[in-house]
Design a protein around this motif. Sequence first.
Motif, PDB file in Angstrom:
ATOM      1  N   ARG A 136      74.892  35.125 -94.372  1.00 48.23           N
ATOM      2  CA  ARG A 136      75.201  35.058 -92.941  1.00 48.23           C
ATOM      3  C   ARG A 136      76.431  34.182 -92.729  1.00 48.23           C
ATOM      4  N   ARG A 137      77.348  34.661 -91.929  1.00 50.52           N
ATOM      5  CA  ARG A 137      78.549  33.904 -91.579  1.00 50.52           C
ATOM      6  C   ARG A 137      78.524  33.568 -90.094  1.00 50.52           C
ATOM      7  N   TYR A 138      79.027  32.417 -89.733  1.00 57.86           N
ATOM      8  CA  TYR A 138      78.852  31.963 -88.353  1.00 57.86           C
ATOM      9  C   TYR A 138      79.996  31.064 -87.910  1.00 57.86           C
ATOM     10  N   LEU A 139      80.052  30.880 -86.603  1.00 53.99           N
ATOM     11  CA  LEU A 139      80.903  29.879 -85.965  1.00 53.99           C
ATOM     12  C   LEU A 139      80.039  29.188 -84.918  1.00 53.99           C
ATOM     13  N   CYS A 140      80.031  27.849 -84.943  1.00 60.03           N
ATOM     14  CA  CYS A 140      79.262  27.078 -83.967  1.00 60.03           C
ATOM     15  C   CYS A 140      80.112  25.943 -83.428  1.00 60.03           C
TER      16      CYS A 140
ATOM     17  N   ARG B  42      76.019  24.473 -81.529  1.00 56.98           N
ATOM     18  CA  ARG B  42      75.682  25.656 -80.714  1.00 56.98           C
ATOM     19  C   ARG B  42      76.280  26.905 -81.338  1.00 56.98           C
ATOM     20  N   ASP B  43      75.423  27.880 -81.651  1.00 57.87           N
ATOM     21  CA  ASP B  43      75.897  29.134 -82.239  1.00 57.87           C
ATOM     22  C   ASP B  43      76.765  29.892 -81.234  1.00 57.87           C
ATOM     23  N   ILE B  44      77.951  30.264 -81.669  1.00 58.03           N
ATOM     24  CA  ILE B  44      78.852  31.062 -80.834  1.00 58.03           C
ATOM     25  C   ILE B  44      78.737  32.528 -81.217  1.00 58.03           C
ATOM     26  N   ILE B  45      78.924  32.831 -82.502  1.00 52.07           N
ATOM     27  CA  ILE B  45      78.856  34.203 -82.990  1.00 52.07           C
ATOM     28  C   ILE B  45      78.561  34.159 -84.476  1.00 52.07           C
ATOM     29  N   ASN B  46      77.865  35.209 -84.984  1.00 53.48           N
ATOM     30  CA  ASN B  46      77.595  35.285 -86.411  1.00 53.48           C
ATOM     31  C   ASN B  46      77.648  36.727 -86.883  1.00 53.48           C
ATOM     32  N   SER B  47      77.541  36.902 -88.210  1.00 56.08           N
ATOM     33  CA  SER B  47      77.674  38.234 -88.796  1.00 56.08           C
ATOM     34  C   SER B  47      76.427  39.083 -88.613  1.00 56.08           C
ATOM     35  N   HIS B  48      75.380  38.542 -88.040  1.00 55.68           N
ATOM     36  CA  HIS B  48      74.173  39.312 -87.742  1.00 55.68           C
ATOM     37  C   HIS B  48      74.222  39.908 -86.337  1.00 55.68           C
ATOM     38  N   LYS B  49      75.420  40.027 -85.794  1.00 59.54           N
ATOM     39  CA  LYS B  49      75.661  40.633 -84.486  1.00 59.54           C
ATOM     40  C   LYS B  49      74.950  39.887 -83.361  1.00 59.54           C
ATOM     41  N   GLU B  50      74.940  38.575 -83.497  1.00 63.07           N
ATOM     42  CA  GLU B  50      74.391  37.712 -82.449  1.00 63.07           C
ATOM     43  C   GLU B  50      75.532  36.923 -81.834  1.00 63.07           C
ATOM     44  N   ILE B  51      75.516  36.801 -80.510  1.00 58.64           N
ATOM     45  CA  ILE B  51      76.600  36.114 -79.812  1.00 58.64           C
ATOM     46  C   ILE B  51      76.034  35.368 -78.616  1.00 58.64           C
ATOM     47  N   ASP B  52      76.611  34.210 -78.343  1.00 61.52           N
ATOM     48  CA  ASP B  52      76.216  33.444 -77.155  1.00 61.52           C
ATOM     49  C   ASP B  52      76.636  34.207 -75.902  1.00 61.52           C
TER      50      ASP B  52
ATOM     51  N   THR C 272      80.367  36.526 -74.595  1.00 61.95           N
ATOM     52  CA  THR C 272      80.360  37.985 -74.685  1.00 61.95           C
ATOM     53  C   THR C 272      81.716  38.543 -74.262  1.00 61.95           C
ATOM     54  N   GLY C 273      82.279  39.351 -75.099  1.00 68.15           N
ATOM     55  CA  GLY C 273      83.586  39.941 -74.808  1.00 68.15           C
ATOM     56  C   GLY C 273      84.751  39.042 -75.126  1.00 68.15           C
ATOM     57  N   ARG C 274      84.505  37.752 -75.406  1.00 70.77           N
ATOM     58  CA  ARG C 274      85.579  36.804 -75.684  1.00 70.77           C
ATOM     59  C   ARG C 274      85.713  36.480 -77.153  1.00 70.77           C
ATOM     60  N   ALA C 275      84.608  36.531 -77.900  1.00 71.94           N
ATOM     61  CA  ALA C 275      84.620  36.153 -79.307  1.00 71.94           C
ATOM     62  C   ALA C 275      84.406  37.382 -80.175  1.00 71.94           C
ATOM     63  N   LEU C 276      85.101  37.409 -81.302  1.00 68.76           N
ATOM     64  CA  LEU C 276      85.042  38.557 -82.211  1.00 68.76           C
ATOM     65  C   LEU C 276      85.032  38.053 -83.647  1.00 68.76           C
ATOM     66  N   LEU C 277      84.070  38.536 -84.467  1.00 62.96           N
ATOM     67  CA  LEU C 277      83.988  38.178 -85.877  1.00 62.96           C
ATOM     68  C   LEU C 277      84.272  39.428 -86.705  1.00 62.96           C
ATOM     69  N   THR C 278      85.229  39.325 -87.601  1.00 60.67           N
ATOM     70  CA  THR C 278      85.588  40.448 -88.470  1.00 60.67           C
ATOM     71  C   THR C 278      85.667  39.961 -89.911  1.00 60.67           C
ATOM     72  N   PHE C 279      85.370  40.875 -90.855  1.00 61.88           N
ATOM     73  CA  PHE C 279      85.418  40.554 -92.277  1.00 61.88           C
ATOM     74  C   PHE C 279      86.835  40.747 -92.797  1.00 61.88           C
ATOM     75  N   GLU C 280      87.186  39.938 -93.779  1.00 56.56           N
ATOM     76  CA  GLU C 280      88.513  39.997 -94.386  1.00 56.56           C
ATOM     77  C   GLU C 280      88.382  40.041 -95.898  1.00 56.56           C
ATOM     78  N   GLU C 281      89.518  40.269 -96.548  1.00 58.07           N
ATOM     79  CA  GLU C 281      89.596  40.208 -98.005  1.00 58.07           C
ATOM     80  C   GLU C 281      90.117  38.829 -98.413  1.00 58.07           C
ATOM     81  N   PRO C 282      89.674  38.275 -99.531  1.00 53.90           N
ATOM     82  CA  PRO C 282      88.682  38.818-100.462  1.00 53.90           C
ATOM     83  C   PRO C 282      87.264  38.715 -99.918  1.00 53.90           C
TER      84      PRO C 282
END
Length: 642
Positions: free
Chosen positions: A170-174, A182-192, A196-206
């Motif tokens: 699980r990846r997150y930003l708090c 305070r959890d803002i957003i994570n890779s389990h599609k959960e968002i404060d 909503t609509g302001r924060a976006l989590l995307t995967f990158e390489e590597p």
Amino acid sequence: MILLAFLFLLASLPAGSVRLRYPPKAAISSPVFGPRQVHGVLGGSVVVKCFYPPTPVNRHDRKYWCRQVGARCATKVSSVYVDPAYQGRISLSDHPEAENFQINISALALSDAGTYQCGVGVNGRGLSHTVVLSVAEAPPVPEAAELFYVKLHSTWTVSCSFGKDTADQRRYLCKKEEEGCRDIINSHKEIDPDFTGRALLTFEEPPGSFRVTMTQMDWEDRGLYYCGVGEYGKNEKMKELDVFVYEDKNFPKLKTTVTGKNGSSATFECLYDPLQKSSSRIWCKWRIQGCDKIIDNAGYVKEGYEGRVAMFENPGNKTVTIVLNQLQTRDQGFYWCMSNELKEQQSSTELKVVKGEPALTGDKEVDAQAGSRVNLTCSYPCKYYSLEKYWCRWNESGCAVLPAQDLGLPGPGTSCATSTRTVVLSFDPVQKEDAGWYWCGVKQNRVLGETMAVELRVSEGDRDSKHSPELLDVDSSHDSGAAPLGGSHSGAEVRKGAVPESSDENRGSNTVALVLGPLAGLILLAVTAFAIVKYRQLKRSDLVSVGSYRTNISMSDFENVRDLSACNSAKEIQETPVGGDEFITTTDTQQSAVDTTKAKRSSKEDAELTYSSFLATSESIAQGGSVGDSAVLDVSPPQDRL
């Protein structure tokens, strides 16, 4: 009492509203920002980065680094000065384009630990930031927080990576708060909900790397954040992020919400810099994890949005305008402007679709056949009368303006009739290649307003189909005078789908009709006249007795014969030759027959003459002859014959 009521009102307002109206005092008085604490090791070096607003004054103003001793702050290094005790191991470099200046301290001693200030201008005048420097005798030293200097209303982007072995975690930003993180957003599609609509989590390489983007940064968004894997506080795989928000009055503020009526259009604005040709411009719809791309500046348009969305660059104000047409309830949501450069100018806007009637009206789907005339119409309300109206043809890279006719009022007036408030785009004739999407819209001072999208579908004529009753009706119109017999018709007059005949066939059929038609009529007329004459002759022959021809003859019979001869002569004059032999006609008229009946018949000579004529006529009839085959009977008195 009034003060208590005011405090109660502030407490009842949403926290975000209070922070928006009353930003932190430090954000106003101290726009300089740097690290809260810097860690070094004995004999090593540290680099302290301090940020400042890149105004013209700040760019050229003095920068300094001073050590706080009691109420005063002693300068150790500045843009023009170096403390002799630090000579050779301290320096200050200014980077206005990066909005920061850096202090580099080497050969650290334990005595260097303490509280410092980095600032702009005069020491202690407010434009400064406090930094605590700590020096450890041996490594390791704590990792310093990563600094982010973010403009108000702009976008903040951070990338975090913790190795390939964390790719499945699980990846997150708090955000650090008193009660925890305070959890803002994570890779389990959960968002404060507040993000909503302001924060976006995307995967990158590597693998194991990810990025978090947060738009519409406001005063309350400043503070300490942590990005990490797993759960906060349960492992050391996390990174401290220190975010500072400052106000740049030159930074444009965009709308955070756009409202459009169902069936109408919505206009969005993105802060792209068109001067950077290598910059990609992407407009996408926000998802909790990822952003669904709808259109970009390379000509891509997502399936289902063809003809509905377009991107227009505005080099004058360094923006890009996106227009979304034919709004539906499902279009509601958050839309992002993204780019591979100038990431702080990425933005998000919430679209709300409400019930109502669009201001621009007209047929949004038009079917036509190639070769016909087509008018695309767009009616607008009186409130749009003074605005510029246009028609354009949509394509993946924009919408090319086309010449159109505005049936608007000739000048300002008190009345506004519906029939005159129309912009017309005409095709005369329409071609197969004209099929596509066309937009009608309004704009003012080059600012795009409401638009209406119309899909034009052009089909070819059905040239192989058989004649239908509908086509037969069109042909029958020629007989009623719609077109001259044997004449040609223009392409506009030929019904759609009809197969036109060749010109040679038309001329041949028309010539036969001209000859046979009158000939058949004359033959019928001649047969009818002949039958009438034969019938009357046979009737008269029944009154004559061959054995005693004087028995039934009287003077009145003679008169009837003369009248009949005169009548037949008059009819024969009206006959028309029909080829071959011609009918022989007499020059006697009805008036001569009348004169004959007025002649005196009391004399014996006249009676004998009349009787002789009757015998000649009777003999001719008995032999089967006709008036037209024998000499003309002349019953006029002798004096008339002289």
